[in-house]
Structures are given as structure tokens and as C-alpha cells.
Scaffold this motif. Structure first.
Motif, PDB file in Angstrom:
ATOM      1  N   PRO A  70       2.693   0.315   6.367  1.00 53.73           N
ATOM      2  CA  PRO A  70       1.405   1.012   6.269  1.00 53.73           C
ATOM      3  C   PRO A  70       1.203   1.751   4.965  1.00 53.73           C
ATOM      4  O   PRO A  70       0.238   2.503   4.825  1.00 53.73           O
ATOM      5  CB  PRO A  70       1.497   2.007   7.434  1.00 53.73           C
ATOM      6  N   ALA A  71       2.075   1.583   3.985  1.00 55.24           N
ATOM      7  CA  ALA A  71       1.934   2.200   2.667  1.00 55.24           C
ATOM      8  C   ALA A  71       2.552   1.270   1.642  1.00 55.24           C
ATOM      9  O   ALA A  71       3.338   0.370   1.986  1.00 55.24           O
ATOM     10  CB  ALA A  71       2.610   3.572   2.633  1.00 55.24           C
ATOM     11  N   MET A  72       2.210   1.476   0.358  1.00 53.05           N
ATOM     12  CA  MET A  72       2.713   0.574  -0.669  1.00 53.05           C
ATOM     13  C   MET A  72       4.230   0.548  -0.731  1.00 53.05           C
ATOM     14  O   MET A  72       4.833  -0.464  -1.090  1.00 53.05           O
ATOM     15  CB  MET A  72       2.141   0.978  -2.038  1.00 53.05           C
ATOM     16  N   ASN A  73       4.872   1.661  -0.384  1.00 52.25           N
ATOM     17  CA  ASN A  73       6.332   1.703  -0.503  1.00 52.25           C
ATOM     18  C   ASN A  73       7.056   1.115   0.698  1.00 52.25           C
ATOM     19  O   ASN A  73       8.284   1.140   0.755  1.00 52.25           O
ATOM     20  CB  ASN A  73       6.805   3.136  -0.749  1.00 52.25           C
ATOM     21  N   ALA A  74       6.322   0.552   1.661  1.00 47.47           N
ATOM     22  CA  ALA A  74       6.964   0.015   2.861  1.00 47.47           C
ATOM     23  C   ALA A  74       7.981  -1.090   2.566  1.00 47.47           C
ATOM     24  O   ALA A  74       9.081  -1.081   3.135  1.00 47.47           O
ATOM     25  CB  ALA A  74       5.904  -0.483   3.845  1.00 47.47           C
TER      26      ALA A  74
ATOM     27  N   ALA B  34      -7.788  -8.625   0.632  1.00 45.76           N
ATOM     28  CA  ALA B  34      -8.781  -9.460  -0.033  1.00 45.76           C
ATOM     29  C   ALA B  34      -9.667  -8.675  -0.993  1.00 45.76           C
ATOM     30  O   ALA B  34     -10.194  -9.225  -1.961  1.00 45.76           O
ATOM     31  CB  ALA B  34      -9.636 -10.174   1.017  1.00 45.76           C
ATOM     32  N   ALA B  35      -9.855  -7.378  -0.734  1.00 41.02           N
ATOM     33  CA  ALA B  35     -10.744  -6.589  -1.587  1.00 41.02           C
ATOM     34  C   ALA B  35     -10.266  -6.539  -3.028  1.00 41.02           C
ATOM     35  O   ALA B  35     -11.055  -6.334  -3.953  1.00 41.02           O
ATOM     36  CB  ALA B  35     -10.871  -5.168  -1.030  1.00 41.02           C
ATOM     37  N   ALA B  36      -8.968  -6.713  -3.252  1.00 45.45           N
ATOM     38  CA  ALA B  36      -8.409  -6.677  -4.612  1.00 45.45           C
ATOM     39  C   ALA B  36      -8.235  -8.074  -5.200  1.00 45.45           C
ATOM     40  O   ALA B  36      -7.867  -8.205  -6.369  1.00 45.45           O
ATOM     41  CB  ALA B  36      -7.072  -5.951  -4.609  1.00 45.45           C
ATOM     42  N   GLY B  37      -8.484  -9.113  -4.430  1.00 42.19           N
ATOM     43  CA  GLY B  37      -8.338 -10.475  -4.919  1.00 42.19           C
ATOM     44  C   GLY B  37      -7.684 -11.375  -3.894  1.00 42.19           C
ATOM     45  O   GLY B  37      -7.004 -10.902  -2.974  1.00 42.19           O
ATOM     46  N   ASP B  38      -7.881 -12.670  -4.033  1.00 37.88           N
ATOM     47  CA  ASP B  38      -7.346 -13.629  -3.062  1.00 37.88           C
ATOM     48  C   ASP B  38      -5.822 -13.638  -3.034  1.00 37.88           C
ATOM     49  O   ASP B  38      -5.228 -14.015  -2.021  1.00 37.88           O
ATOM     50  CB  ASP B  38      -7.862 -15.040  -3.383  1.00 37.88           C
ATOM     51  N   ASP B  39      -5.186 -13.247  -4.150  1.00 36.28           N
ATOM     52  CA  ASP B  39      -3.720 -13.281  -4.209  1.00 36.28           C
ATOM     53  C   ASP B  39      -3.124 -11.873  -4.189  1.00 36.28           C
ATOM     54  O   ASP B  39      -1.977 -11.677  -4.597  1.00 36.28           O
ATOM     55  CB  ASP B  39      -3.240 -14.036  -5.444  1.00 36.28           C
ATOM     56  N   ALA B  40      -3.886 -10.890  -3.714  1.00 36.83           N
ATOM     57  CA  ALA B  40      -3.423  -9.502  -3.706  1.00 36.83           C
ATOM     58  C   ALA B  40      -2.733  -9.161  -2.394  1.00 36.83           C
ATOM     59  O   ALA B  40      -3.195  -9.534  -1.307  1.00 36.83           O
ATOM     60  CB  ALA B  40      -4.594  -8.552  -3.932  1.00 36.83           C
TER      61      ALA B  40
ATOM     62  N   ALA C 264       4.125  -5.924   4.806  1.00 39.72           N
ATOM     63  CA  ALA C 264       3.208  -6.341   3.749  1.00 39.72           C
ATOM     64  C   ALA C 264       2.082  -7.157   4.368  1.00 39.72           C
ATOM     65  O   ALA C 264       2.262  -7.808   5.402  1.00 39.72           O
ATOM     66  CB  ALA C 264       3.919  -7.158   2.665  1.00 39.72           C
ATOM     67  N   ALA C 265       0.911  -7.100   3.721  1.00 42.13           N
ATOM     68  CA  ALA C 265      -0.247  -7.848   4.201  1.00 42.13           C
ATOM     69  C   ALA C 265      -1.173  -8.137   3.032  1.00 42.13           C
ATOM     70  O   ALA C 265      -1.151  -7.434   2.014  1.00 42.13           O
ATOM     71  CB  ALA C 265      -0.989  -7.063   5.287  1.00 42.13           C
TER      72      ALA C 265
ATOM     73  N   ASN D 149      -7.947   3.908   2.398  1.00 44.70           N
ATOM     74  CA  ASN D 149      -7.960   3.628   3.836  1.00 44.70           C
ATOM     75  C   ASN D 149      -8.545   2.265   4.167  1.00 44.70           C
ATOM     76  O   ASN D 149      -8.523   1.848   5.331  1.00 44.70           O
ATOM     77  CB  ASN D 149      -8.713   4.718   4.603  1.00 44.70           C
ATOM     78  N   ALA D 150      -9.056   1.531   3.162  1.00 51.79           N
ATOM     79  CA  ALA D 150      -9.547   0.174   3.408  1.00 51.79           C
ATOM     80  C   ALA D 150      -8.412  -0.850   3.388  1.00 51.79           C
ATOM     81  O   ALA D 150      -8.609  -1.995   3.796  1.00 51.79           O
ATOM     82  CB  ALA D 150     -10.590  -0.206   2.358  1.00 51.79           C
ATOM     83  N   LYS D 151      -7.242  -0.436   2.945  1.00 52.64           N
ATOM     84  CA  LYS D 151      -6.104  -1.351   2.920  1.00 52.64           C
ATOM     85  C   LYS D 151      -5.590  -1.571   4.343  1.00 52.64           C
ATOM     86  O   LYS D 151      -5.721  -0.693   5.205  1.00 52.64           O
ATOM     87  CB  LYS D 151      -4.981  -0.784   2.047  1.00 52.64           C
ATOM     88  N   PRO D 152      -4.992  -2.719   4.615  1.00 54.17           N
ATOM     89  CA  PRO D 152      -4.475  -3.005   5.963  1.00 54.17           C
ATOM     90  C   PRO D 152      -3.453  -1.977   6.423  1.00 54.17           C
ATOM     91  O   PRO D 152      -2.615  -1.523   5.638  1.00 54.17           O
ATOM     92  CB  PRO D 152      -3.825  -4.387   5.802  1.00 54.17           C
TER      93      PRO D 152
END
Length: 240
Positions: free
Chosen positions: A102-106, A91-97, A87-88, A211-214
Motif C-alpha cells: 500500500p506504499a511505494m516502499n512495500a 495507469a494514471a502515470a502510464g501504461d507501464d507504470a 505492487a500494482a 490516494n489515487a494510487k492502488p
């Protein structure tokens, strides 16, 4: 019946975030836990999909786009995920996002690795068998459990609960999820947009450059999710 030490055999229907979290906690308390899920792998509402296009693998987080951590217990869990590299912050979705990497299901894959999860199993019925329980459905084992926990969306929970807990079944039946048409789009080159996310733009409730997500690959992939209102109005229309 529980053994002399109080440990129980527990079946959990649903291996999303709720089911896995519950199973993890119960297992650490000494219970024997088995989870069953109709999906092909961990995900639930934090699903990720891969698609092949001309030899290139495209990745789309087509469920939840990010999550927040505010409850102290969940903050502690997310800190553990961050330290483990699953998990990481985003910031693009918010300070607490936060997002899974490498994927949401990790994070769910990490939890599932600690537990006995049987995927591809559609549970259709809970059967009270004397002092225990059996689960019935495609791929279900011939086994008896001391307890069964239901951790699936309300629409799926109602039919399972009705014969045994009608009041809970009625509550589940009255709890409707908002629909969401989702478009997954891949592009040969980055789109000429400054921001990586869009919110509330007409029928678009949310759009994100995946692809902008960490931790993501470089291929330009967008997930575009319609608003609940637009999705409800067009729910039965053909996807094309």
C-alpha cells in the motif's frame, strides 16, 4: 577469508532498492549478508512518509512516484511482487507504470524481510583490517567482513570510497544528483481536478494525487515535486 565452500561475509552499506537487490541475490547464492542503512526503515528513493493530522494518518510517497519494468529480469521480479500483493499497475502515470502497495516502499519492505538489515546506522568509514574489512560509524557492529559493497547515492559514496578506490571516488564526486523540492499537502476534501497527475506545469515538474494510487487510503493527499531547474535555483531558501 571465505569459508571452505566459498561463502563470504559481506557488508552492504545502503538498503535501498540497489542494496536490497544485491543482498537478496548474494544471500541466495549462499553468502552471509548484512545490510546497514542510516534510515529508520526500508525506502531509499522509494520513500513513504506518514503524518498525523487531527487523529488522521496521511500518507505521502515523497520519493519516486512510480517505476517501470522493461528488463526481462526486473519484469519477472515485478510479477512476483504483484502476485505477493506488494505492487500494482497505476495507469494514471502510464501504461507501464507500477507502484508499491500500500506504499511505494512495500517491495523494499518485502525484500528487507528476507535479509538482515540494521537501520539507524550511519556508516562513516570503511577500514581495511588485514585480509578483511570493518565498518565504522554510529551503531556499526564490531565485526569483520570479507567484502563491503557500497550502495548509496554518489554524494555519500565518494567519502567512503576515497581511501580505497580513489578512481571510483572521483567518479562518484563528479556525479551530481538533481535536487527536488517536494511539497506534501493534505486536504479535507478532494480537489476539483479531473486528472490524478500533472506534469511540467511551470515550476512543477510532477504532481500526483497520492490516494489515487492502488491500495491507498481515501484521505486527499498530494505530492508536488518542483522541476530540477526550479529546485536548483531555490535550493538554499527556507522551506516555508
Amino acid at each position: 577469508m571465505p569459508d571452505a565452500g566459498g561463502a563470504m561475509r559481506i557488508a552492504i552499506v545502503g538498503a535501498g532498492m540497489a542494496g536490497l537487490s544485491c543482498g537478496q541475490r548474494l544471500s541466495r547464492l549462499g553468502h552471509e549478508v548484512r545490510l546497514f542503512d542510516k534510515g529508520r526503515g526500508p525506502g531509499g528513493r522509494m520513500a513513504t512518509r506518514r503524518m498525523e493530522d487531527g487523529g488522521t494518518t496521511l500518507h505521502f510517497d515523497h520519493g519516486a512516484q512510480y517505476f517501470t519494468a522493461r528488463d526481462p529480469r526486473f519484469v519477472e521480479q515485478v510479477a512476483h511482487w504483484e502476485a505477493s500483493g506488494v505492487a500494482a499497475r497505476w495507469a494514471a502515470a502510464g501504461d507501464d507504470a507500477w507502484v508499491g502497495t500500500p506504499a511505494m516502499n512495500a517491495p523494499l519492505k518485502a525484500m528487507a524481510g528476507e535479509l538482515g538489515v540494521q537501520f539507524g546506522t550511519r556508516i562513516e568509514q570503511l577500514v581495511r583490517d588485514g585480509e578483511g574489512w570493518q565498518i565504522d560509524g554510529e551503531g556499526a557492529p564490531d565485526a569483520r567482513f570479507d567484502a563491503v559493497l557500497v550502495a548509496v547515492p554518489a554524494e555519500q559514496a565518494g567519502p567512503l570510497l576515497q581511501p580505497h578506490a580513489p578512481a571510483m571516488a572521483r567518479l562518484a564526486d563528479q556525479t551530481a544528483s538533481d535536487p527536488c523540492w517536494t511539497l506534501m499537502a493534505g486536504f479535507e476534501a478532494p480537489l476539483a481536478l479531473v486528472q490524478d497527475t500533472l506534469r511540467q506545469r511551470g515550476p512543477i515538474g510532477w504532481a500526483a494525487r497520492n490516494n489515487a494510487k492502488p491500495g491507498r487510503a481515501n484521505e486527499e493527499c498530494w505530492v508536488i515535486q518542483a522541476s530540477p531547474e526550479w529546485s536548483r535555483a531555490h535550493l538554499e531558501e527556507d522551506a516555508e
